[in-house]
Enzyme design. Structure first.
Site: not given
Ligand code: AMP
Length: 282
Positions: A31, A37
């Site tokens: 989230g 995301h």
């Molecule tokens: P999180 O909500 O931080 O657990 O991230 C969920 C997904 O979004 C994970 O697969 C992360 O690697 C991806 N994600 C988070 N930040 C980025 C970003 N800056 N660029 C690309 N993917 C991202």
């Protein structure tokens, strides 16, 4: 767009879609959505008939003293962004729905998780693998989307899917950055204005290290030291690690002669632990 809170509701929805012969893409998130995301969601939207976003701050992947309690949460805000992005279902379960009383099963691995983030976060990847397994079992996606920003996580999930013969294609997506190079992250919201203004130093240092390798430097330690020096030059930073590892095994390399991943984790003041990385084909 539906917001579903229970496993059984999602399973019912998936059953209906499957009867219609539709393909499903899953984007697991915790989230507090941002453009990183949304880039995953966009890819999922382009390549699947239906898109599910999970929105769940997974307690199992946080260690003692980490930021589980303070992690930013706002389902309404996330729902607005998902609706606009064409998401079909947000799965936003309570912790008790995912881990009801008596829960005691885990998914874990011996390789890949010992170094990099796994060193300072020893139970993190067990929590990630377990929750991602649960999500795969609940949603049964054809495709799942993960960011290269969490490079170790992506490697772990890819390995797990191969090792356990899981029927899902893992799609890695490039890192989305702020205009000043800072990798977008939900944790950037922890930064004070001063820390935020200094945080792009992480990407600056990594870009410099990348250029050193492109220019022919093959001694990992030299690159690591140069990157660390630049990161530490702004004062409020503390380095968890800067590492250069084999991009498949994630084992540290002394001499850069095969494809590598260079990754770092940096504490900005007391507020945030930020990660960044780059990969290079040699
Ligand atoms: P999180 O909500 O931080 O657990 O991230 C969920 C997904 O979004 C994970 O697969 C992360 O690697 C991806 N994600 C988070 N930040 C980025 C970003 N800056 N660029 C690309 N993917 C991202």
């Amino acid at each position: 767009m539906k917001i579903l809170k229970t496993v059984s509701e999602v399973k019912e929805q998936v059953k209906t879609w499957r009867k219609e012969g539709l393909t499903i893409g899953l984007v697991p998130t915790m989230g507090w959505l941002h453009e990183g995301h949304l880039s995953l969601i966009k890819k999922a939207r382009e390549n699947n008939d239906r898109v599910v976003v999970s929105d769940f701050v997974n307690p199992m992947q946080f260690g003692p003293g980490e930021d589980f309690d303070s992690y930013p949460r706002d389902l309404n805000r996330d729902a607005g962004l998902c609706e606009k992005a064409g998401v079909d279902v947000i799965f936003a379960p309570e912790v008790s729905e995912m881990y009801p009383e008596g829960f005691c099963s885990y998914v874990d691995m011996n390789g890949l998780t010992g170094g990099l983030c796994g060193k300072s976060r020893p139970i993190h990847f067990r929590g990630v693998q377990t929750v991602v397994n649960k999500l795969f079992n609940i949603v049964t996606p054809d495709n799942a989307y993960f960011g290269e920003k969490d490079a170790q996580q992506l490697a772990v999930i890819k390995r797990m899917v191969v090792d356990l013969n899981m029927n899902v294609k893992i799609n890695g997506c490039p890192i989305i950055r702020e205009a000043d190079g800072l990798a977008k992250s939900s944790r950037n919201s922890y930064l004070t204005p001063e820390e935020r203004s200094l945080a792009p130093i992480i990407n600056k240092a990594m870009t410099m290290g990348r250029q050193m390798i492109i220019d022919g430097e093959r001694n990992s330690q030299k690159v690591i030291e140069a990157i660390s020096e630049v990161i530490l030059s702004v004062g409020v930073t503390k380095i968890d690690y800067v590492s250069i590892v084999d991009s498949l095994s994630l084992e540290p390399v002394e001499t850069i002669e095969k494809d590598i991943l260079c990754a770092c984790a940096v504490y900005m003041g007391n507020s945030a632990r930020l990660i960044d990385n780059f990969s290079l084909e040699i």
